[in-house]
Scaffold this active site. Structure first.
Site, mmCIF file in Angstrom:
data_model
loop_
_atom_site.group_PDB
_atom_site.id
_atom_site.type_symbol
_atom_site.label_atom_id
_atom_site.label_comp_id
_atom_site.label_asym_id
_atom_site.label_seq_id
_atom_site.Cartn_x
_atom_site.Cartn_y
_atom_site.Cartn_z
ATOM 1 N N HIS A 61 -9.346 1.183 5.347
ATOM 2 C CA HIS A 61 -8.031 1.385 5.966
ATOM 3 C C HIS A 61 -8.187 2.310 7.178
ATOM 4 C CE1 HIS A 61 -3.905 2.584 6.637
ATOM 5 N NE2 HIS A 61 -3.560 1.498 5.977
ATOM 6 N N SER A 69 4.059 -1.870 10.268
ATOM 7 C CA SER A 69 5.517 -1.863 10.412
ATOM 8 C C SER A 69 6.177 -3.179 10.001
ATOM 9 C CB SER A 69 5.918 -1.473 11.841
ATOM 10 O OG SER A 69 5.451 -0.162 12.140
ATOM 11 N N GLU A 86 -4.696 -4.896 10.777
ATOM 12 C CA GLU A 86 -3.671 -3.866 10.942
ATOM 13 C C GLU A 86 -3.918 -3.125 12.254
ATOM 14 O OE1 GLU A 86 -1.890 -2.619 6.925
ATOM 15 O OE2 GLU A 86 -3.675 -1.400 7.200
ATOM 16 N N GLY A 88 2.955 2.510 10.788
ATOM 17 C CA GLY A 88 3.865 3.639 10.625
ATOM 18 C C GLY A 88 4.616 4.022 11.890
ATOM 19 N N GLY A 114 3.110 -1.020 4.247
ATOM 20 C CA GLY A 114 3.054 0.398 3.916
ATOM 21 C C GLY A 114 4.434 0.909 3.522
ATOM 22 N N GLY A 115 5.105 1.582 4.464
ATOM 23 C CA GLY A 115 6.387 2.240 4.177
ATOM 24 C C GLY A 115 7.398 1.384 3.419
ATOM 25 N N ASN A 168 0.861 -1.188 0.000
ATOM 26 C CA ASN A 168 0.000 0.000 0.000
ATOM 27 C C ASN A 168 0.899 1.240 0.000
ATOM 28 O OD1 ASN A 168 -1.778 2.075 0.502
ATOM 29 N ND2 ASN A 168 -2.351 1.382 2.567
ATOM 30 N N TRP A 169 0.956 1.911 -1.141
ATOM 31 C CA TRP A 169 1.852 3.069 -1.255
ATOM 32 C C TRP A 169 1.313 4.307 -0.553
ATOM 33 C CZ3 TRP A 169 4.346 3.505 -6.817
ATOM 34 C CH2 TRP A 169 5.171 2.374 -7.029
ATOM 35 N N LYS A 170 0.038 4.264 -0.139
ATOM 36 C CA LYS A 170 -0.597 5.458 0.442
ATOM 37 C C LYS A 170 -0.378 6.640 -0.517
ATOM 38 C CE LYS A 170 -0.063 3.273 4.873
ATOM 39 N NZ LYS A 170 0.114 3.354 6.312
ATOM 40 N N GLU A 193 -6.514 4.692 8.219
ATOM 41 C CA GLU A 193 -6.319 6.125 7.949
ATOM 42 C C GLU A 193 -7.600 6.736 7.395
ATOM 43 O OE1 GLU A 193 -2.753 5.688 5.606
ATOM 44 O OE2 GLU A 193 -1.691 5.092 7.423
HETATM 45 P P1 13P Z 1 3.394 0.621 7.619
HETATM 46 O O1 13P Z 1 3.913 -0.672 7.016
HETATM 47 O O2 13P Z 1 4.083 1.825 7.080
HETATM 48 O O3 13P Z 1 3.349 0.558 9.100
HETATM 49 O O4 13P Z 1 1.861 0.761 7.129
HETATM 50 C C1 13P Z 1 0.996 -0.297 7.244
HETATM 51 C C2 13P Z 1 -0.236 0.010 6.509
HETATM 52 O O5 13P Z 1 -1.001 0.881 6.907
HETATM 53 C C3 13P Z 1 -0.518 -0.729 5.271
HETATM 54 O O6 13P Z 1 -1.813 -0.516 4.829
#
Ligand code: 13P
Length: 254
Positions: free
Chosen positions: A95, A213, A168, A174, A234-235, A11-13, A97
């Site tokens: 998600h 993470s 998650e 993050g 994510g990251g 997930n590149w956000k 967020e």
């Molecule tokens: P991180 O891997 O950056 O913690 O993000 C997880 C995430 O929200 C994937 O959707």
């Protein structure tokens, strides 16, 4: 022993560039086989480019969100119908967020899941508790509420048989604070037990991803757990080398 297929999703956000689209797809295509489902979720504006670049590879592409409606006067929104037409295969729904920053409720998330499924796309439903909810012992109540609104419909078992679920924990997203493999496994197992109330057979087949993470150095231990079927990253999914290592660790694990 389970026969569930591994899935590793990135997930590149709101990150990425056209250059990263090309580098990521090339790196993955050259170094992976179709031993697992690898899915990339770039921002909308890169979807077309990524779908084009990933053609003739086993990499699938999905969107990070979609509208609850399929068409109409909804300025700024993108519908599941459009995503299907352009060649997406998956859509992330709910998600944390979007729940926290854009007020998405369990009911809205359930409606989006229905919209995604009406377009023959696979929803990746995200669920997770906050740190305060975990500390208060409310984790399973929160997760069950998030799942029940989606599944308590006449077509609930059909939905369950077609969706992917990503656990998650909000406190792990993050933050660099990954859930330990044991804690993630315990929660995944409890989620699967809850799903068994809808259908024990389907509950055993549902792909349960862990997210929060995930990095190259913790992916192997997490993916050795029996109820962890892969990751929503994510990251670390923005770094081709690191994401490839996570894919390789997930494929090897268990
Ligand atoms: P991180 O891997 O950056 O913690 O993000 C997880 C995430 O929200 C994937 O959707």
């Amino acid at each position: 022993m389970t026969n569930r297929r591994k899935m590793i999703a990135g997930n590149w956000k709101m990150n990425g560039t056209h250059k990263l689209v090309a580098t990521m797809v090339n790196t993955l295509a050259e170094n992976t086989t179709d031993q697992a489902d690898i899915v990339l979720f770039p921002p909308y504006v890169y979807l077309s480019d990524m779908i084009h670049q990933a053609k003739n590879t086993s990499i699938a592409v999905g969107a990070q969100n979609c509208a609850v409606h399929l068409q109409g006067a909804y300025t700024g929104e993108v519908s599941a119908t459009m995503l299907e037409e352009m060649g997406c295969r998956y859509v992330i729904v709910g998600h944390s967020e979007r729940r926290a920053l854009y007020g998405e409720t369990n009911e809205l998330v359930a409606q989006k899941v229905a919209a995604v499924m009406s377009c023959q796309l696979t929803p990746v439903l995200c669920i997770g508790e906050t740190a305060a909810q975990r500390e208060a012992g409310e984790t399973m109540t929160v997760l069950q509420d998030q799942l029940a609104v989606v599944l308590n419909r006449s077509e609930g078992t059909t939905i369950l048989s077609k969706m992917v679920i990503a656990y998650e924990p909000v406190w792990a997203i993050g933050t660099g604070k990954t859930a330990t493999p044991e804690l993630a496994q315990e929660t995944h197992s409890q989620i699967r037990q809850f799903l068994a109330q809808y259908s024990p057979v389907i509950a055993e087949q549902v792909i349960l991803l862990y997210g929060g993470s995930v990095k190259a150095d913790n992916a192997a231990a997490l993916s050795s757990m029996p109820d962890i079927d892969g990751f929503l990253v994510g990251g670390a999914s923005l770094d081709p080398t690191q994401f490839l290592l996570i894919c390789q660790a997930a494929i090897k694990g268990r």
